[in-house]
Write a protein that holds these residues in place. Structure first.
Motif, PDB file in Angstrom:
ATOM      1  N   MET A  24       2.354   2.149  -3.331  1.00 19.06           N
ATOM      2  CA  MET A  24       1.418   2.740  -4.295  1.00 19.06           C
ATOM      3  C   MET A  24       0.894   4.101  -3.821  1.00 19.06           C
ATOM      4  N   GLY A  25       1.199   4.459  -2.566  1.00 19.81           N
ATOM      5  CA  GLY A  25       0.819   5.796  -2.094  1.00 19.81           C
ATOM      6  C   GLY A  25      -0.514   5.883  -1.382  1.00 19.81           C
ATOM      7  N   HIS A  26      -0.873   4.862  -0.624  1.00 19.47           N
ATOM      8  CA  HIS A  26      -2.127   4.928   0.143  1.00 19.47           C
ATOM      9  C   HIS A  26      -2.045   6.048   1.180  1.00 19.47           C
ATOM     10  N   PRO A  27      -3.061   6.937   1.202  1.00 24.85           N
ATOM     11  CA  PRO A  27      -2.981   8.111   2.077  1.00 24.85           C
ATOM     12  C   PRO A  27      -3.089   7.808   3.572  1.00 24.85           C
ATOM     13  N   ARG A  28      -3.521   6.598   3.915  1.00 22.08           N
ATOM     14  CA  ARG A  28      -3.750   6.325   5.339  1.00 22.08           C
ATOM     15  C   ARG A  28      -2.444   6.094   6.112  1.00 22.08           C
ATOM     16  N   ASN A  58       0.817  -1.213   0.000  1.00 14.34           N
ATOM     17  CA  ASN A  58       0.000   0.000   0.000  1.00 14.34           C
ATOM     18  C   ASN A  58       0.854   1.268   0.000  1.00 14.34           C
ATOM     19  N   GLU A 112       0.892  11.317  -5.535  1.00 13.48           N
ATOM     20  CA  GLU A 112      -0.376  10.625  -5.294  1.00 13.48           C
ATOM     21  C   GLU A 112      -0.384   9.307  -6.070  1.00 13.48           C
ATOM     22  N   ALA A 113      -1.316   8.450  -5.697  1.00  8.24           N
ATOM     23  CA  ALA A 113      -1.394   7.127  -6.335  1.00  8.24           C
ATOM     24  C   ALA A 113      -1.536   7.237  -7.854  1.00  8.24           C
ATOM     25  N   ASP A 114      -2.355   8.209  -8.322  1.00  5.84           N
ATOM     26  CA  ASP A 114      -2.565   8.307  -9.770  1.00  5.84           C
ATOM     27  C   ASP A 114      -1.288   8.745 -10.486  1.00  5.84           C
ATOM     28  N   ALA A 157       0.843   5.758 -10.758  1.00  7.58           N
ATOM     29  CA  ALA A 157       0.336   4.872 -11.816  1.00  7.58           C
ATOM     30  C   ALA A 157       0.795   5.370 -13.187  1.00  7.58           C
ATOM     31  N   PHE A 215       2.143  -0.267 -10.577  1.00  2.55           N
ATOM     32  CA  PHE A 215       0.845  -0.939 -10.518  1.00  2.55           C
ATOM     33  C   PHE A 215       0.782  -1.788  -9.259  1.00  2.55           C
ATOM     34  N   LEU A 216      -0.395  -1.780  -8.629  1.00  2.00           N
ATOM     35  CA  LEU A 216      -0.607  -2.645  -7.468  1.00  2.00           C
ATOM     36  C   LEU A 216      -1.787  -3.570  -7.740  1.00  2.00           C
TER      37      LEU A 216
END
Lengths: 470, 250
Positions: B48-52, B45, B71-73, B76, B81-82
Motif C-alpha cells: 500500500m506504500g507505507h513510507p516507513r 504495508n 504514494e498511498a493515495d 488507492a 485497498f488495505l
C-alpha cells in the motif's frame, strides 16, 4: 499609491484576505505615536463628554507608566511610536446597506458580508477602520429594548449605562494594553439586553483593519440583564501590510443573575499583527458566561479570556482553539476565578502548531476561600504537525478552599505517520489527510459554533495550511 | 492484476522481505499464511506504500503499472485497498464524514449527498452495523470487532479492484468473522481480487481461496490450492520450518 507597490512586492497570494482598498480617510490623527494631545484630539473629534476625556487621559498615564510585559510573547519589535492611533474612514455611520460606500462594500463583499445579510443572519455590526460603518438590527430587538450599536454611539445615546459599567470589569490600569485601549479606544460594540429577553439569533460584528500602521482599539461592553440570553459573534480578518500592526481590544461582559452570555470570536489577523486583547466577564448568581475563541493568523497573540464567578451557582466556560503556523506565536488560554460557592467552570483549550509555529497555553484557575462546592475542569490539548513545531503549557492553579473539585488534563499529540498512511490509503492526499486530522481535533470547538462559523473556521485553518505541506 | 517480483524490503536497517514473488490474477483470491515474524504485515504495508519501509530491490506492478514510486493515495485511486490490522483512531472525524471524503477522493466525479447517504446505509446493513455507528468518531473507542467491520465497510464503499487484508480475522469471534467474510464475498467476482493475509486457516472456511501461499522468513516458500491451508492446520508451522526453513535461509 505607495502601499500598492509594497503589497505587490509582498505577494498578495500569501494571505488570501490581503486585498486592500484605497485609503481614502475622512479623519486621521496628524501624526503617529501617542501623547495627551492626540488623546484629546480623538475625544474632541468624537464630541465626547468630559468624563470620558479624563478617563482616557488617566489611562494614557497608566499606559506610559507601565513597562511592556516581559512574559508571554516577544514584544520587542512592537514600536508604539510607529502607529496611528485613530483613523475614521467616513463621515456618518451607515444604517442600511445602501448607505455604505462602494469601496467599503467591496471589502465586505470579499468577506462575504452581503451573503450573511441575505441569509438574514440578523444584526450585522461591522467595524471598518476605527469606526462602525454599517449596522442593522432586527426590528423585534428594538421593540424588545435590546441595544446593539457601536460603542461611540452607545456613549452618546446611553451615557448613563456606559458610565455605570465602562471599565468596571477591566479597569484602565489592569495591564499596559488595557490602559492603551482605554486611552485611545474607538468603535467596538455596545450591547444591552433587558431582563428576561432571549435573543435567539446571534448578534454579529465583523472587524477589519485597513490602514497600514494603524492600531485597532475596539472596545466592547455587553450587559445581559437578569434572566436574559445573548450570543454575540465577532469574526475578523485583516489584510497584509508591510509593517507591524497592533490590535488591542478590551471586551467586558456582565451577566447579571440568571443571565447567559456566549461570546464567540474567530480571529484571523495578517501575519504581522500583534493581537493583544483583554477579555473579561463577570457572572453573577446562577449566571453563565461562555467564551468561544478561535485564534488564527497574527504574529503574536496574547489573549486569555477570563470569567469571574462572583455569584453562587455561576458557571464559566472557555473554549479556545489556536493555530500557529511558521513564525507565529499563539499565547492563549483562559482564566477562571471562583469567588462564590457552588460555582463551576470548564476550560477546553486546543492548539495546533505547524512549521516553526509555537503555541502556548497559559491559564489561571483560582478558587477563593469560601467558594465551597466549586467544580472546575481544565483540559488542554496540543497537536503538533511538524518536528520543529512547539507547544508549552503553563497552567497556574491557586486554590484557597478545600471543599472543591478540580481536574486538570493536558495532552500533546502529533499527527503520526501511521495515521496519515491510514487516511492516505483511502485516497486522501497528504494535505487532505492532515486537514482531516486537524478538523477532527478542533471538532469539539467547531461544534459549539453556528454552522456557518464552524465551516469558516475549518476553511480558514485549511487556507492557513495550504501550500505548507513539506 | 498484481505482480510482485524479487521484493526486498528493509526497516531500520533490518531486512524483512528477502526476495518475495507473487502473482495475483484478475478475480482471484489468494491467501498468504505464515507464522509471526515471517513478514506478512510488512508485505501488506509495502504493497500500500507505507513510507516507513525501504524497498531495496524488486518490483510491484498493479494492472501493468509500476506502483513503487506512488504514494498511498495514488495507489488507492488506482483501485488498491488495505484492510488494516490496527487501524488508526481519528478523533473528531465521524465514520460518515470519513467515508464521504474517501469515496469522493477515489471517484472521478463526486457522489451526490443523498446517494452517498443511501450507499452508506446499504453497506452498513450488509455489515450488520447500527446506523448510529456512522456518527461515531473513526475507530475511537471501537472494539476489535467494530474496527474490523469498519475496515470492511470502507472496502465495500470504495469498491477496490484489489484488497489486501492484513490479519482481518485476528481477534474476531465467530459471528464477527462471518460478517466480515460476508462483506468480502459480497465483492467477489471477475473484477475483484484479494490477498488475505492470515496466521490461521479459520477465515478460509468462509472465504474460499483460489490459491494458498506459505510465507517464511521474508519470502514465499510454497504455494498450492486451498488444501494447503488444511495441511498447514494439521501439521503446524513447525512442519513448514522443517520442510522449507533451510531453503528460506539459503
Amino acid at each position: 499609491m505607495p502601499e500598492d507597490k509594497s503589497i505587490q512586492e509582498l505577494g498578495l497570494e500569501e494571505y488570501k484576505y490581503g486585498f486592500h482598498d484605497p485609503e481614502d480617510y475622512f479623519f486621521r490623527t496628524p501624526r503617529k505615536g501617542i501623547d495627551p494631545e492626540i488623546v484629546a484630539m480623538i475625544s474632541k473629534h468624537k464630541n465626547e463628554p468630559e468624563w470620558m476625556l479624563e478617563y482616557r487621559l488617566k489611562a494614557l498615564q497608566s499606559f506610559l507608566d507601565r513597562p511592556t510585559p516581559q512574559w508571554g510573547g516577544d514584544l520587542s519589535d512592537l514600536d508604539f511610536d510607529e502607529i496611528y492611533y485613530y483613523i475614521r474612514p467616513m463621515e456618518n455611520q451607515g444604517r442600511t446597506w445602501d448607505d455604505v460606500p462602494d469601496d467599503i462594500k467591496n471589502t465586505f463583499e470579499k468577506l462575504g458580508i452581503p451573503q450573511a445579510e441575505r441569509d438574514s443572519l440578523a444584526g450585522v455590526g461591522a467595524q471598518y477602520e476605527s469606526e462602525v460603518v454599517y449596522h442593522s438590527l432586527k426590528e423585534e430587538w428594538n421593540k424588545a429594548g435590546v441595544v446593539f450599536m457601536d460603542m461611540d454611539s452607545g456613549l452618546r445615546e446611553h451615557e448613563d449605562l456606559v458610565r455605570e459599567y465602562f471599565g468596571t470589569i477591566i479597569p484602565a490600569d489592569d495591564n499596559k494594553f488595557s490602559a492603551l485601549n482605554s486611552a485611545v479606544w474607538s468603535g467596538g460594540s455596545f450591547v444591552y439586553v433587558p431582563p428576561g429577553v432571549h435573543i435567539d439569533i446571534p448578534l454579529q460584528a465583523y472587524f477589519r483593519i485597513n490602514a497600514e500602521n494603524m492600531g485597532q482599539f475596539e472596545r466592547t461592553l455587553i450587559i445581559a440583564d437578569e434572566g436574559s440570553y445573548v450570543h454575540y459573534i465577532e469574526g475578523c480578518t485583516a489584510p497584509t501590510y508591510t509593517s507591524n500592526s497592533l490590535h488591542s481590544a478590551v471586551v467586558e461582559l456582565i451577566a447579571k443573575p440568571n443571565a447567559r452570555i456566549r461570546y464567540s470570536t474567530i480571529q484571523n489577523w495578517s501575519h504581522n499583527t500583534y493581537n493583544l486583547v483583554t477579555k473579561r466577564a463577570v457572572a453573577q448568581k446562577n449566571a453563565t458566561v461562555e467564551w468561544v475563541d478561535g485564534n488564527l493568523g497574527s504574529k503574536l497573540t496574547m489573549k486569555y479570556p477570563a470569567v469571574y464567578l462572583t455569584g453562587e451557582g455561576a458557571r464559566g466556560e472557555i473554549l479556545s482553539v489556536a493555530y500557529a503556523g511558521d513564525g507565529q506565536h499563539q499565547d492563549a488560554g483562559g482564566k477562571i476565578v471562583h469567588a462564590a460557592p457552588n460555582t463551576s467552570s470548564l476550560i477546553t483549550s486546543k492548539s495546533i502548531s505547524r512549521g516553526t509555529g509555537r503555541s502556548t497555553y497559559r491559564g489561571l484557575l483560582k478558587v477563593h476561600e469560601g467558594a465551597v462546592g466549586s467544580k472546575s475542569r481544565v483540559e488542554c490539548d496540543a497537536l503538533l504537525l511538524d518536528e520543529n513545531a512547539r507547544t508549552d503549557t503553563y497552567p497556574y492553579i491557586e486554590i484557597e478552599e478545600k471543599k472543591v473539585n478540580t481536574e486538570h488534563e493536558a495532552t500533546v499529540s502529533k499527527v503520526g505517520e501511521d495515521q496519515l498512511f491510514y487516511l492516505m490509503s483511502r485516497g486522501l492526499s497528504e494535505e487532505e489527510a492532515i486537514a482531516m486530522v486537524v478538523n477532527g481535533f478542533i471538532e469539539p470547538i467547531a461544534k459549539e459554533l453556528p454552522l456557518e462559523y464552524a465551516i469558516e473556521l475549518n476553511r480558514l485553518i485549511q487556507l492557513e495550511m495550504e501550500g505548507s505541506v513539506g | 492484476m498484481l505482480k510482485i517480483d524479487n521484493l526486498h524490503v528493509e526497516i531500520e536497517g533490518g531486512e524483512i522481505l528477502k526476495g518475495l514473488g507473487l502473482e495475483v490474477g484478475k478475480g482471484e483470491i489468494h491467501a498468504i499464511m505464515g507464522p509471526n515474524g515471517s513478514g506478512k504485515s510488512t508485505l501488506s504495508n509495502v504493497l500500500m506504500g507505507h513510507p516507513r519501509y525501504d524497498v531495496t530491490d524488486g518490483t510491484i506492478e498493479f494492472m501493468g503499472e509500476d506502483v513503487m514510486e506512488l504514494e498511498a493515495d495514488e495507489r488507492a485511486r488506482l483501485g488498491m485497498f488495505l484492510a488494516f490490522q490496527y487501524p488508526s483512531e481519528v478523533p473528531g472525524v465521524s465514520v460518515a464524514n470519513f467515508l464521504r471524503t474517501a469515496v469522493n477522493s477515489v471517484r472521478e466525479k463526486e457522489l451526490a449527498p443523498m446517494e452517498m447517504y443511501r450507499l452508506i446505509q446499504e453497506k452498513m446493513k450488509i455489515m450488520q452495523m447500527d446506523p448510529k455507528f456512522a456518527e461515531r468518531y473513526l475507530n475511537e473507542g471501537f472494539s476489535g470487532g467494530e474496527k474490523k467491520r469498519n475496515e470492511i465497510l470502507q472496502m465495500l464503499m470504495l469498491e477496490p479492484k484489489l484488497a489486501i487484508m492484513d490479519e482481518t480475522d485476528s481477534g474476531l469471534d465467530i459471528d464477527a468473522l462471518q460478517v466480515v467474510s460476508k462483506g468480502v464475498n459480497e465483492l467477489r467476482g471477475p473484477e475483484f481480487s484479494a490477498v488475505i493475509i492470515t496466521h490461521y486457516q479459520r477465515i478460509l472456511r468462509y472465504i474460499e481461496p483460489d490459491h494458498v501461499h506459505v510465507m517464511l522468513d521474508g519470502r514465499i516458500v510454497t504455494s498450492g490450492g486451498k488444501d494447503l491451508a488444511l495441511t498447514l492446520e494439521d501439521k503446524g508451522y513447525d512442519w513448514v520450518r522443517q520442510e522449507f526453513g533451510s531453503a528460506a535461509q539459503s
